[in-house]
Design a protein around this motif. Sequence first.
Motif, PDB file in Angstrom:
ATOM      1  N   GLY A   8      11.551  52.820  18.028  1.00  0.00           N
ATOM      2  CA  GLY A   8      11.679  53.537  18.472  1.00  0.00           C
ATOM      3  C   GLY A   8      10.574  53.875  18.962  1.00  0.00           C
ATOM      4  N   LEU A   9       9.271  53.931  18.573  1.00  0.00           N
ATOM      5  CA  LEU A   9       8.016  54.263  19.468  1.00  0.00           C
ATOM      6  C   LEU A   9       8.526  53.352  20.445  1.00  0.00           C
ATOM      7  N   LEU A  10       8.292  52.062  20.044  1.00  0.00           N
ATOM      8  CA  LEU A  10       7.982  51.220  21.159  1.00  0.00           C
ATOM      9  C   LEU A  10       9.060  51.994  22.193  1.00  0.00           C
ATOM     10  N   LEU A  11      10.187  51.937  21.972  1.00  0.00           N
ATOM     11  CA  LEU A  11      10.956  52.282  22.735  1.00  0.00           C
ATOM     12  C   LEU A  11      11.152  53.197  23.986  1.00  0.00           C
ATOM     13  N   VAL A  12       9.638  54.481  23.847  1.00  0.00           N
ATOM     14  CA  VAL A  12       9.608  56.019  24.062  1.00  0.00           C
ATOM     15  C   VAL A  12       8.474  55.206  24.913  1.00  0.00           C
ATOM     16  N   SER A  13       7.586  54.253  24.633  1.00  0.00           N
ATOM     17  CA  SER A  13       6.160  53.644  25.310  1.00  0.00           C
ATOM     18  C   SER A  13       6.867  52.804  26.823  1.00  0.00           C
ATOM     19  N   ASN A  14       8.031  52.523  26.170  1.00  0.00           N
ATOM     20  CA  ASN A  14       8.684  52.190  27.443  1.00  0.00           C
ATOM     21  C   ASN A  14       8.937  52.755  28.183  1.00  0.00           C
ATOM     22  N   ILE A  19       7.958  54.623  34.180  1.00  0.00           N
ATOM     23  CA  ILE A  19       8.001  55.496  34.838  1.00  0.00           C
ATOM     24  C   ILE A  19       7.137  55.206  35.531  1.00  0.00           C
ATOM     25  N   ALA A  20       5.203  55.277  35.021  1.00  0.00           N
ATOM     26  CA  ALA A  20       4.285  54.908  35.282  1.00  0.00           C
ATOM     27  C   ALA A  20       4.299  53.786  36.495  1.00  0.00           C
ATOM     28  N   TRP A  21       5.568  52.447  35.722  1.00  0.00           N
ATOM     29  CA  TRP A  21       4.372  52.195  37.147  1.00  0.00           C
ATOM     30  C   TRP A  21       5.827  52.005  38.062  1.00  0.00           C
ATOM     31  N   TYR A  22       7.195  52.333  38.324  1.00  0.00           N
ATOM     32  CA  TYR A  22       8.220  51.940  39.454  1.00  0.00           C
ATOM     33  C   TYR A  22       8.525  53.371  39.446  1.00  0.00           C
ATOM     34  N   GLY A  23       8.256  54.790  38.924  1.00  0.00           N
ATOM     35  CA  GLY A  23       8.953  55.840  39.253  1.00  0.00           C
ATOM     36  C   GLY A  23       7.927  56.189  41.035  1.00  0.00           C
ATOM     37  N   HIS A  24       6.574  55.783  40.901  1.00  0.00           N
ATOM     38  CA  HIS A  24       6.625  56.488  42.017  1.00  0.00           C
ATOM     39  C   HIS A  24       7.269  55.789  43.501  1.00  0.00           C
ATOM     40  N   LEU A  25       8.383  54.440  43.274  1.00  0.00           N
ATOM     41  CA  LEU A  25       8.355  53.793  44.204  1.00  0.00           C
ATOM     42  C   LEU A  25      10.056  54.872  44.552  1.00  0.00           C
ATOM     43  N   ARG A  26      10.281  55.654  43.944  1.00  0.00           N
ATOM     44  CA  ARG A  26      11.315  56.747  43.742  1.00  0.00           C
ATOM     45  C   ARG A  26      10.910  57.609  43.708  1.00  0.00           C
ATOM     46  N   LEU A  50      -0.735  57.298  29.883  1.00  0.00           N
ATOM     47  CA  LEU A  50      -1.553  57.878  28.841  1.00  0.00           C
ATOM     48  C   LEU A  50      -0.294  58.035  27.766  1.00  0.00           C
ATOM     49  N   LEU A  51       0.649  59.400  28.527  1.00  0.00           N
ATOM     50  CA  LEU A  51       2.304  59.243  26.918  1.00  0.00           C
ATOM     51  C   LEU A  51       2.151  57.732  26.762  1.00  0.00           C
ATOM     52  N   GLU A  52       2.480  56.783  27.401  1.00  0.00           N
ATOM     53  CA  GLU A  52       3.135  55.150  26.755  1.00  0.00           C
ATOM     54  C   GLU A  52       1.954  54.884  25.965  1.00  0.00           C
ATOM     55  N   TYR A  53       0.651  54.715  26.134  1.00  0.00           N
ATOM     56  CA  TYR A  53      -0.060  54.778  25.659  1.00  0.00           C
ATOM     57  C   TYR A  53      -0.364  55.393  24.037  1.00  0.00           C
ATOM     58  N   MET A  54       0.781  56.919  23.734  1.00  0.00           N
ATOM     59  CA  MET A  54       0.657  57.516  22.885  1.00  0.00           C
ATOM     60  C   MET A  54       1.609  57.345  21.575  1.00  0.00           C
ATOM     61  N   ALA A  55       2.024  56.221  22.421  1.00  0.00           N
ATOM     62  CA  ALA A  55       3.271  55.562  22.138  1.00  0.00           C
ATOM     63  C   ALA A  55       3.167  54.417  21.500  1.00  0.00           C
ATOM     64  N   VAL A  82      11.545  42.381  24.886  1.00  0.00           N
ATOM     65  CA  VAL A  82      13.137  43.344  25.486  1.00  0.00           C
ATOM     66  C   VAL A  82      13.239  44.313  25.168  1.00  0.00           C
ATOM     67  N   LEU A  83      12.006  44.823  24.726  1.00  0.00           N
ATOM     68  CA  LEU A  83      12.699  46.317  24.973  1.00  0.00           C
ATOM     69  C   LEU A  83      12.114  47.013  26.774  1.00  0.00           C
ATOM     70  N   THR A  84      11.901  46.296  27.316  1.00  0.00           N
ATOM     71  CA  THR A  84      11.085  46.495  28.839  1.00  0.00           C
ATOM     72  C   THR A  84      11.330  46.027  29.294  1.00  0.00           C
ATOM     73  N   LEU A  85      12.543  45.172  29.417  1.00  0.00           N
ATOM     74  CA  LEU A  85      13.396  44.691  30.253  1.00  0.00           C
ATOM     75  C   LEU A  85      14.698  45.884  29.902  1.00  0.00           C
ATOM     76  N   LEU A  86      14.580  46.170  28.222  1.00  0.00           N
ATOM     77  CA  LEU A  86      16.291  46.689  28.669  1.00  0.00           C
ATOM     78  C   LEU A  86      16.219  48.342  29.756  1.00  0.00           C
TER      79      LEU A  86
END
Length: 122
Positions: A8-14, A19-26, A50-55, A82-86
Amino acid sequence: MKAFLTIGLLLVSNVFMTIAWYGHLRLKEYSWFSNMGLFKVILFSWGIALLEYMAQVPANKIGYTGNGGPFTLWQLKVIQEVLTLLVFTGFAVFAFKTETLRWNHLVAFVFLVLAVYFIFKK
């Protein structure tokens, strides 16, 4: 319980990392964001990361066998990938209407699922 919490935490972090990596494109479609220079966009993304690291950090700490968790270091990494790709697939398809999920993407995902199978095989 630790396995579910870790995943669950890995999912939240992903979600946050995508969003941090690609959200700015949107977000460039919004005037308040499109006027930001690259340095400000980087700082904006770091704030989200930072929120990603907190998870991510607690997920690895809780889930790692060396700390009493259920997963080896290898297993944690493959689960995370795998979670990253999902998460990325959902983001690309729903946030970017111009991106299409193709058959070769699905084949690649099958190979990742196989990676999960083999990383858990004793």
